[in-house]
Design an enzyme around this catalytic site. Structure first.
Site, PDB file in Angstrom:
ATOM      1  N   MET A  26       0.846  -1.194   0.000  1.00  0.00           N
ATOM      2  CA  MET A  26       0.000   0.000   0.000  1.00  0.00           C
ATOM      3  C   MET A  26       0.878   1.240   0.000  1.00  0.00           C
ATOM      4  O   MET A  26       1.665   1.439   0.933  1.00  0.00           O
ATOM      5  CB  MET A  26      -0.949  -0.007   1.210  1.00  0.00           C
ATOM      6  CG  MET A  26      -2.002  -1.104   1.142  1.00  0.00           C
ATOM      7  SD  MET A  26      -3.024  -1.212   2.628  1.00  0.00           S
ATOM      8  CE  MET A  26      -1.911  -2.099   3.751  1.00  0.00           C
ATOM      9  N   GLN A  78       7.642  -5.288  -4.095  1.00  0.00           N
ATOM     10  CA  GLN A  78       6.765  -5.084  -5.248  1.00  0.00           C
ATOM     11  C   GLN A  78       7.363  -4.034  -6.174  1.00  0.00           C
ATOM     12  O   GLN A  78       7.704  -2.938  -5.741  1.00  0.00           O
ATOM     13  CB  GLN A  78       5.351  -4.651  -4.860  1.00  0.00           C
ATOM     14  CG  GLN A  78       4.454  -4.607  -6.103  1.00  0.00           C
ATOM     15  CD  GLN A  78       3.050  -4.136  -5.845  1.00  0.00           C
ATOM     16  OE1 GLN A  78       2.829  -2.968  -5.543  1.00  0.00           O
ATOM     17  NE2 GLN A  78       2.076  -5.029  -5.981  1.00  0.00           N
ATOM     18  N   CYS A 108      -2.413  -1.564  -9.873  1.00  0.00           N
ATOM     19  CA  CYS A 108      -2.597  -0.197  -9.403  1.00  0.00           C
ATOM     20  C   CYS A 108      -3.225   0.663 -10.496  1.00  0.00           C
ATOM     21  O   CYS A 108      -2.732   0.697 -11.622  1.00  0.00           O
ATOM     22  CB  CYS A 108      -1.263   0.400  -8.981  1.00  0.00           C
ATOM     23  SG  CYS A 108      -1.402   2.091  -8.349  1.00  0.00           S
ATOM     24  N   ASN A 219      -7.583 -11.031  -2.969  1.00  0.00           N
ATOM     25  CA  ASN A 219      -7.442  -9.728  -2.330  1.00  0.00           C
ATOM     26  C   ASN A 219      -8.688  -8.904  -2.655  1.00  0.00           C
ATOM     27  O   ASN A 219      -9.305  -9.073  -3.697  1.00  0.00           O
ATOM     28  CB  ASN A 219      -6.177  -9.042  -2.861  1.00  0.00           C
ATOM     29  CG  ASN A 219      -6.028  -7.597  -2.405  1.00  0.00           C
ATOM     30  OD1 ASN A 219      -5.821  -6.703  -3.216  1.00  0.00           O
ATOM     31  ND2 ASN A 219      -6.127  -7.346  -1.118  1.00  0.00           N
ATOM     32  N   GLY A 221     -11.507  -6.278  -0.143  1.00  0.00           N
ATOM     33  CA  GLY A 221     -12.678  -6.258   0.719  1.00  0.00           C
ATOM     34  C   GLY A 221     -12.679  -7.242   1.871  1.00  0.00           C
ATOM     35  O   GLY A 221     -13.688  -7.375   2.567  1.00  0.00           O
ATOM     36  N   GLY A 242      -5.540  -5.752   2.970  1.00  0.00           N
ATOM     37  CA  GLY A 242      -4.934  -4.434   2.854  1.00  0.00           C
ATOM     38  C   GLY A 242      -5.321  -3.491   3.968  1.00  0.00           C
ATOM     39  O   GLY A 242      -4.751  -3.511   5.059  1.00  0.00           O
TER      40      GLY A 242
END
Length: 344
Positions: A26, A78, A108, A219, A221, A242
């Site tokens: 993030m 990443q 992204c 990934n 929610g 996340g």
């Protein structure tokens, strides 16, 4: 509680096991201080860096972006980029720095990422992604993985996601994390792209059935360990969390070793704060500021009595010039008795 002592690099089998639960990369959040805190809460969860662009490393020489604490293992880097050779050079730098995995960002949706022709826009070009994966794998010994969306814009995920997975699998990728939402590159902000496009968990589960040899993490929610375990029980190999892991780190990570990995105790957030003191003092001695660390700690007592007093004392005190670990301990005094009552 989690007591981090192991600093040796984990084996491939250990990394795959760690990928049962991971904390999402993030931007502006999962920096090295955040990751160290998360490691104090869980000794086994796989951690990811913020996205680091290949051009920043290769052309900009920004090798400080690769800094991390050895106790963060298992930890993945990443990368963002779309040029196979440049990504290969960046991957080599990451592997030489000691990262356990190199992950390519294909999810992204930000304008800045699109302008560099990487991130979610790469969902439109699986052949390029496959070329990038192959180029990185050729120069590193650690695993190269991919994080993607189920599609972008007007794409039909039922069609494009299998094509995408086939391309990266054939290029040698064995592990992928799928954010179970489309990304809308036009019309939605990056923040809106995290919430507005509907989730399609069923599609990700069907991909696991169709691509059984791939290690697939889901990934998007997922906000509790119970939800994560449900996905694992349904056949997925891993779950990536996340924002919930960032804003409620104790709720997500303190019990992860016990509930998700079947070993270890539930970490005590009071004990974690105390374990952070030596880390904070080292950071300050190197010229750092207290708030660079404590901004990631505001949610440690989220949902518990005393949480507001903790956040207020810490956020107001940490920004002052010369603020030290005593501010953190003063904030803890406002919440420690209550937290201990909850834990015990």
């Amino acid at each position: 509680m989690s007591d981090v002592k192991k600093t040796q690099k984990p084996s491939q089998a250990e990394i795959w096991r760690a990928a049962r639960l991971s904390v999402a990369p993030m931007m502006d959040w999962t920096d090295r201080h955040c990751r160290y805190l998360h490691r104090m809460l869980s000794s086994q969860t796989l951690l990811y860096t913020e996205m680091v662009t290949a051009p920043a490393l290769v052309r900009g020489g920004a090798l400080h972006l690769l800094d991390y604490n050895p106790q963060e293992h298992p930890v993945a880097l990443q990368l963002g980029g779309s040029d196979p050779q440049e990504l290969a050079q960046a991957a080599r730098l990451g592997a030489e720095a000691g990262y356990d995995e190199i992950n390519l960002n294909c999810g992204c949706p930000s304008d800045r990422v699109q302008s560099g022709t990487f991130g979610a826009v790469l969902m439109k070009d699986p052949a390029r992604v496959a070329e990038c994966v192959a180029a990185m794998q050729e120069v590193v010994d650690v695993e190269v993985t991919v994080k993607c969306r189920i599609g972008v814009d007007e794409q039909n995920p039922e069609e494009v996601l299998p094509e995408f997975l086939t391309a990266i699998r054939d290029a040698g990728c064995k592990r992928v994390t799928i954010h179970a939402r489309k990304a809308w590159l036009q019309g939605l902000s990056p923040k809106e792209n995290r919430d507005i496009p509907p989730l399609d968990y069923d599609l990700v589960h069907r991909m696991k059935a169709d691509f059984n040899a791939l290690h697939i993490s889901i990934n998007g929610g997922i906000a509790t360990l119970e939800q994560a375990q449900a996905h694992l029980d349904a056949g997925l190999d891993g779950v990536m969390i996340g924002r919930a892991a960032y804003h409620q780190p104790t709720e997500i990570l303190a019990g992860a070793d016990h509930l998700i990995f079947g070993s270890g105790q539930v970490a005590d957030p009071v004990d974690v704060v105390q374990k952070m003191v030596p880390y904070v003092e080292r950071h300050l001695a190197e010229g750092g500021r207290l708030h660079q660390i404590t901004r990631h700690m505001l949610g440690l007592f989220a949902g518990r009595p005393g949480a507001r007093a903790w956040r207020r004392t810490l956020s107001e005190g940490a920004v002052h010039e010369g603020a030290g670990s005593e501010v953190m301990l003063q904030a803890l005094e406002r919440v420690a008795p209550l937290a201990e009552a909850v834990v015990n």
